[in-house]
Motif scaffolding. Structure first.
Motif, PDB file in Angstrom:
ATOM      1  N   PHE A 383       0.565  11.811  16.686  1.00 28.02           N
ATOM      2  CA  PHE A 383       0.408  13.080  16.221  1.00 28.02           C
ATOM      3  C   PHE A 383       1.289  13.903  17.186  1.00 28.02           C
ATOM      4  O   PHE A 383       1.166  14.060  18.347  1.00 28.02           O
ATOM      5  CB  PHE A 383      -0.990  13.668  16.205  1.00 28.02           C
ATOM      6  CG  PHE A 383      -0.907  15.206  15.661  1.00 28.02           C
ATOM      7  CD1 PHE A 383      -1.001  15.655  14.456  1.00 28.02           C
ATOM      8  CD2 PHE A 383      -0.870  16.210  16.762  1.00 28.02           C
ATOM      9  CE1 PHE A 383      -1.055  16.809  13.872  1.00 28.02           C
ATOM     10  CE2 PHE A 383      -1.089  17.667  16.269  1.00 28.02           C
ATOM     11  CZ  PHE A 383      -1.091  17.845  14.901  1.00 28.02           C
ATOM     12  N   GLN A 384       2.450  14.562  16.481  1.00 26.17           N
ATOM     13  CA  GLN A 384       3.432  15.364  17.250  1.00 26.17           C
ATOM     14  C   GLN A 384       2.924  16.716  17.621  1.00 26.17           C
ATOM     15  O   GLN A 384       2.819  17.269  16.530  1.00 26.17           O
ATOM     16  CB  GLN A 384       4.863  15.353  16.741  1.00 26.17           C
ATOM     17  CG  GLN A 384       5.315  13.873  16.435  1.00 26.17           C
ATOM     18  CD  GLN A 384       5.440  13.021  17.981  1.00 26.17           C
ATOM     19  OE1 GLN A 384       5.465  13.944  18.726  1.00 26.17           O
ATOM     20  NE2 GLN A 384       5.201  11.966  17.739  1.00 26.17           N
ATOM     21  N   THR A 385       2.449  17.064  18.472  1.00 26.09           N
ATOM     22  CA  THR A 385       2.045  18.355  18.969  1.00 26.09           C
ATOM     23  C   THR A 385       3.079  19.550  18.909  1.00 26.09           C
ATOM     24  O   THR A 385       2.713  20.526  18.462  1.00 26.09           O
ATOM     25  CB  THR A 385       1.514  18.533  20.343  1.00 26.09           C
ATOM     26  OG1 THR A 385       2.350  18.162  21.258  1.00 26.09           O
ATOM     27  CG2 THR A 385       0.209  17.503  20.389  1.00 26.09           C
ATOM     28  N   ASP A 386       3.938  19.292  19.512  1.00 28.38           N
ATOM     29  CA  ASP A 386       5.212  20.255  19.314  1.00 28.38           C
ATOM     30  C   ASP A 386       4.819  21.692  20.164  1.00 28.38           C
ATOM     31  O   ASP A 386       5.686  22.608  19.740  1.00 28.38           O
ATOM     32  CB  ASP A 386       5.470  20.638  17.891  1.00 28.38           C
ATOM     33  CG  ASP A 386       6.377  19.292  17.219  1.00 28.38           C
ATOM     34  OD1 ASP A 386       7.184  18.722  17.779  1.00 28.38           O
ATOM     35  OD2 ASP A 386       5.770  19.337  16.074  1.00 28.38           O
ATOM     36  N   SER A 387       3.854  21.592  21.042  1.00 29.78           N
ATOM     37  CA  SER A 387       3.439  22.906  21.677  1.00 29.78           C
ATOM     38  C   SER A 387       2.506  22.305  22.797  1.00 29.78           C
ATOM     39  O   SER A 387       1.599  21.396  22.762  1.00 29.78           O
ATOM     40  CB  SER A 387       2.520  23.541  20.674  1.00 29.78           C
ATOM     41  OG  SER A 387       1.741  24.690  21.401  1.00 29.78           O
ATOM     42  N   GLY A 388       2.755  22.887  23.790  1.00 29.76           N
ATOM     43  CA  GLY A 388       2.244  22.802  25.184  1.00 29.76           C
ATOM     44  C   GLY A 388       0.728  23.037  25.147  1.00 29.76           C
ATOM     45  O   GLY A 388      -0.073  22.233  25.871  1.00 29.76           O
ATOM     46  N   VAL A 443       5.372  31.867  27.071  1.00 29.96           N
ATOM     47  CA  VAL A 443       5.892  32.065  25.838  1.00 29.96           C
ATOM     48  C   VAL A 443       6.283  30.740  24.936  1.00 29.96           C
ATOM     49  O   VAL A 443       5.889  30.384  23.890  1.00 29.96           O
ATOM     50  CB  VAL A 443       6.660  33.022  25.515  1.00 29.96           C
ATOM     51  CG1 VAL A 443       7.336  33.363  24.145  1.00 29.96           C
ATOM     52  CG2 VAL A 443       6.207  34.308  26.039  1.00 29.96           C
ATOM     53  N   ALA A 444       7.328  30.142  25.827  1.00 32.13           N
ATOM     54  CA  ALA A 444       7.960  28.756  25.067  1.00 32.13           C
ATOM     55  C   ALA A 444       6.867  27.918  25.195  1.00 32.13           C
ATOM     56  O   ALA A 444       7.066  26.854  24.129  1.00 32.13           O
ATOM     57  CB  ALA A 444       8.902  28.371  26.099  1.00 32.13           C
ATOM     58  N   GLN A 445       5.962  27.762  25.877  1.00 28.88           N
ATOM     59  CA  GLN A 445       4.668  26.682  25.697  1.00 28.88           C
ATOM     60  C   GLN A 445       4.151  26.740  24.291  1.00 28.88           C
ATOM     61  O   GLN A 445       3.634  25.644  23.787  1.00 28.88           O
ATOM     62  CB  GLN A 445       3.638  26.854  26.646  1.00 28.88           C
ATOM     63  CG  GLN A 445       3.993  26.211  27.957  1.00 28.88           C
ATOM     64  CD  GLN A 445       3.871  24.633  28.123  1.00 28.88           C
ATOM     65  OE1 GLN A 445       4.876  24.163  27.785  1.00 28.88           O
ATOM     66  NE2 GLN A 445       2.714  24.252  28.141  1.00 28.88           N
ATOM     67  N   TYR A 446       4.316  27.780  23.579  1.00 30.76           N
ATOM     68  CA  TYR A 446       3.632  27.875  22.023  1.00 30.76           C
ATOM     69  C   TYR A 446       4.384  26.940  21.242  1.00 30.76           C
ATOM     70  O   TYR A 446       3.584  26.333  20.349  1.00 30.76           O
ATOM     71  CB  TYR A 446       3.479  29.338  21.765  1.00 30.76           C
ATOM     72  CG  TYR A 446       3.034  29.509  20.248  1.00 30.76           C
ATOM     73  CD1 TYR A 446       1.634  29.511  20.102  1.00 30.76           C
ATOM     74  CD2 TYR A 446       3.893  29.527  19.430  1.00 30.76           C
ATOM     75  CE1 TYR A 446       1.315  29.535  18.667  1.00 30.76           C
ATOM     76  CE2 TYR A 446       3.223  29.729  17.973  1.00 30.76           C
ATOM     77  CZ  TYR A 446       2.045  29.630  17.569  1.00 30.76           C
ATOM     78  OH  TYR A 446       1.757  29.797  16.422  1.00 30.76           O
ATOM     79  N   ALA A 447       5.689  26.930  21.462  1.00 34.21           N
ATOM     80  CA  ALA A 447       6.603  26.161  20.593  1.00 34.21           C
ATOM     81  C   ALA A 447       6.713  24.853  20.846  1.00 34.21           C
ATOM     82  O   ALA A 447       7.292  23.930  20.236  1.00 34.21           O
ATOM     83  CB  ALA A 447       7.841  27.009  19.960  1.00 34.21           C
ATOM     84  N   GLN A 448       6.874  24.795  22.240  1.00 41.02           N
ATOM     85  CA  GLN A 448       7.319  23.492  22.831  1.00 41.02           C
ATOM     86  C   GLN A 448       6.564  23.018  24.141  1.00 41.02           C
ATOM     87  O   GLN A 448       6.107  24.006  24.749  1.00 41.02           O
ATOM     88  CB  GLN A 448       8.816  23.456  22.887  1.00 41.02           C
ATOM     89  CG  GLN A 448       9.351  22.189  23.431  1.00 41.02           C
ATOM     90  CD  GLN A 448      10.904  22.420  23.666  1.00 41.02           C
ATOM     91  OE1 GLN A 448      11.728  23.064  22.734  1.00 41.02           O
ATOM     92  NE2 GLN A 448      11.645  21.735  24.634  1.00 41.02           N
ATOM     93  N   GLU A 449       6.504  22.059  24.502  1.00 43.22           N
ATOM     94  CA  GLU A 449       5.955  21.470  25.968  1.00 43.22           C
ATOM     95  C   GLU A 449       7.061  21.714  26.988  1.00 43.22           C
ATOM     96  O   GLU A 449       7.583  20.919  27.701  1.00 43.22           O
ATOM     97  CB  GLU A 449       5.537  20.188  25.748  1.00 43.22           C
ATOM     98  CG  GLU A 449       4.391  19.619  24.807  1.00 43.22           C
ATOM     99  CD  GLU A 449       4.319  18.182  24.551  1.00 43.22           C
ATOM    100  OE1 GLU A 449       4.118  17.569  25.781  1.00 43.22           O
ATOM    101  OE2 GLU A 449       3.823  17.631  23.679  1.00 43.22           O
ATOM    102  N   ALA A 450       7.346  23.018  27.036  1.00 36.38           N
ATOM    103  CA  ALA A 450       8.405  23.295  27.963  1.00 36.38           C
ATOM    104  C   ALA A 450       8.137  23.243  29.416  1.00 36.38           C
ATOM    105  O   ALA A 450       8.758  22.587  30.317  1.00 36.38           O
ATOM    106  CB  ALA A 450       8.835  24.859  27.563  1.00 36.38           C
TER     107      ALA A 450
END
Length: 479
Positions: A383-388, A443-450
């Motif tokens: 499962f690809q989370t795409d969010s941190g 903020v970036a953690q919402y959309a990516q595992e930044a």
């Protein structure tokens, strides 16, 4: 040591080096792999000696290697044991600090009461307890994750030990902006001339690592870093700091230095666009928004805000339709028209029942490709989370998510508080730059595992360590 014995030792070292040169040349001529191993061993030995004798030099070598080691992988055409080398270098730097007798600065940091460090200790204990998580199928992934976490933890405390004055803070940002600019220039070179032959050969050999490199018929640029995502996030961080510093008055930063900063910021912005990382595109206005809100009383800040808004409006609504980079940037801010972004929202809703039913999560390294590798057959594997944040809540549960959010909030609060407590204009800009970058990553953690990217976690841990050290030791000092 007596002078005679010291001279004898120096002569012995010279003789050994003279004998080592033909020996290394002969061994290297026997086999290519042996020559590579010998060269790596010699370089590693030299770096280890430097780190033991001068831990500050070793610290910056560590950052340089962490950011650029993937370029060496592509040049060699094979996967290298990067983690082992970084672990060894980090431990060598730690030993250099322990045995250093030249500087014994006393720190006022309250390691047992500081809120940020207490949350960090709590998170460490929580990760250790996760080894007993009944939802996890294998301990192998947990061991890998803990190893990386300990590496980041040691790096955090090493940074706190290294920052002893504002000169150290300035030196860190000068170094970081320099190496970040070099990465940006290399990225722009990739965009102009295309990927170099050894890079293309490496992609062809390991296509699974570069699935998302090709977007809309063109390659996403990654410079000498791990992938376009890591490259884009760091370019956004560098651009934020550069734009913040550009608002300084002439008495703070001279016009010559401003011209250099303008060039560096421009290169960062170009490289950011070429990376094709939509999350990084959003990071830039988010970080600058915090900076603008705090500095609306400053004339230069208002001018910078107007220029930024006009530039953003031109990109989003200007008559530019054939440029793939512009189209990619627009898709980051018009998400409702992007099918991939909508699919991510659907995936997030589909796993909500699992989140509610598992307060401690499914276990470390159970989602995405890591789950397939370390916990095959797990409900979250693949499962690809795409969010941190989604990644955290699935693997560590909502308890782990609360701890992470508290840690990020306190770190941001430290950065903002340091800004208002300091009086020096240049230091204030650096401090609000730190806060802006932290907010952008949050903020970036919402959309990516930044924050989970190796390069980003390195920078973020350094900023957190600097914020803690400034809070206790440097707020009332301009030296």
């Amino acid at each position: 040591m007596p002078r005679g014995k010291k001279n004898i030792l120096n002569y012995l070292i010279i003789v050994l080096w003279i004998l080592a040169i033909p020996a290394i040349a002969y061994i290297s001529s026997l086999d290519y792999k042996i020559s590579v191993a010998v060269f790596a061993g010699v370089v590693g030995l030299v770096v280890a000696v430097i780190s033991l004798l001068n831990y500050r030099a070793g610290y910056y070598i560590l950052i340089t290697v962490s950011l650029s080691v993937h370029a060496l992988e592509r040049m060699s055409g094979a996967e290298l044991p990067v983690g082992i080398f970084l672990d060894g270098l980090l431990l060598t730097i730690l030993m250099g600090i322990i045995f250093d007798k030249k500087v014994r600065t006393k720190s006022n940091i309250d390691y047992l009461r500081d809120p940020l460090l207490l949350i960090l200790y709590l998170y460490t204990c929580y990760l250790l307890i996760q080894c007993f998580n009944p939802n996890m199928f294998s301990m192998q992934g947990w061991v890998v994750y803990i190893r990386v976490f300990i590496r980041n933890l040691i790096f955090l405390f090493i940074t706190m030990r290294m920052i002893n004055s504002w000169q150290d803070v300035h030196a860190f940002f000068k170094f970081w902006l320099t190496i970040s600019t070099l990465a940006a220039l290399y990225g722009c070179l990739q965009q102009i001339v295309g990927l170099l032959p050894f890079e293309q050969a490496y992609i062809n050999r390991y296509p699974d690592k570069f699935i998302t490199v090709m977007i809309q018929g063109r390659p996403r640029i990654f410079s000498f870093m791990a992938d376009p995502a890591a490259f884009g996030v760091l370019m956004a961080c560098g651009a934020i700091i550069g734009m913040v510093l550009l608002t300084a008055g002439r008495e703070v930063i001279s016009m010559q230095k401003k011209c250099l900063l303008l060039f560096m910021t421009g290169v960062h912005l170009l490289a950011l666009g070429f990376s094709g990382t939509r999350t990084a595109y959003v990071m830039l206005p988010m970080g600058l928004m915090l900076f603008f809100l705090v500095n609306l009383h400053n004339r230069n800040t208002i001018i910078a805000a107007c220029i930024s808004v006009m530039g953003m409006l031109a990109l989003l609504f200007g008559p530019f339709y054939g440029n793939a980079t512009v189209v990619r940037i627009r898709s980051a801010f018009v998400g409702t028209k992007d099918e991939s972004l909508n699919l991510r929202d659907v995936n997030r809703h589909s796993v909500q029942p699992y989140i509610y039913a598992h307060p401690i999560g499914g276990g470390i390294m159970t989602t995405g490709n890591d789950g397939t590798l370390f916990n095959p057959g797990h409900p979250l594997a693949g499962f690809q989370t795409d969010s941190g944040y989604l990644h955290t809540v699935l693997e560590l549960g909502w308890i782990g998510l609360i701890i992470i959010c508290l840690y990020m909030y306190i770190g941001l609060q430290y950065a903002v508080s340091n800004y208002f407590k300091n009086d020096d204009p240049l230091n204030k800009l650096l401090l609000i730059g730190i806060a802006s970058v932290m907010f952008a990553i949050i903020v970036a953690q919402y959309a990516q595992e930044a924050a989970g990217l190796v390069e980003t976690s390195l920078f973020l841990n350094a900023l957190l360590a600097i914020s803690v050290k400034i809070k206790y030791n440097l707020n009332n000092s301009k030296q």
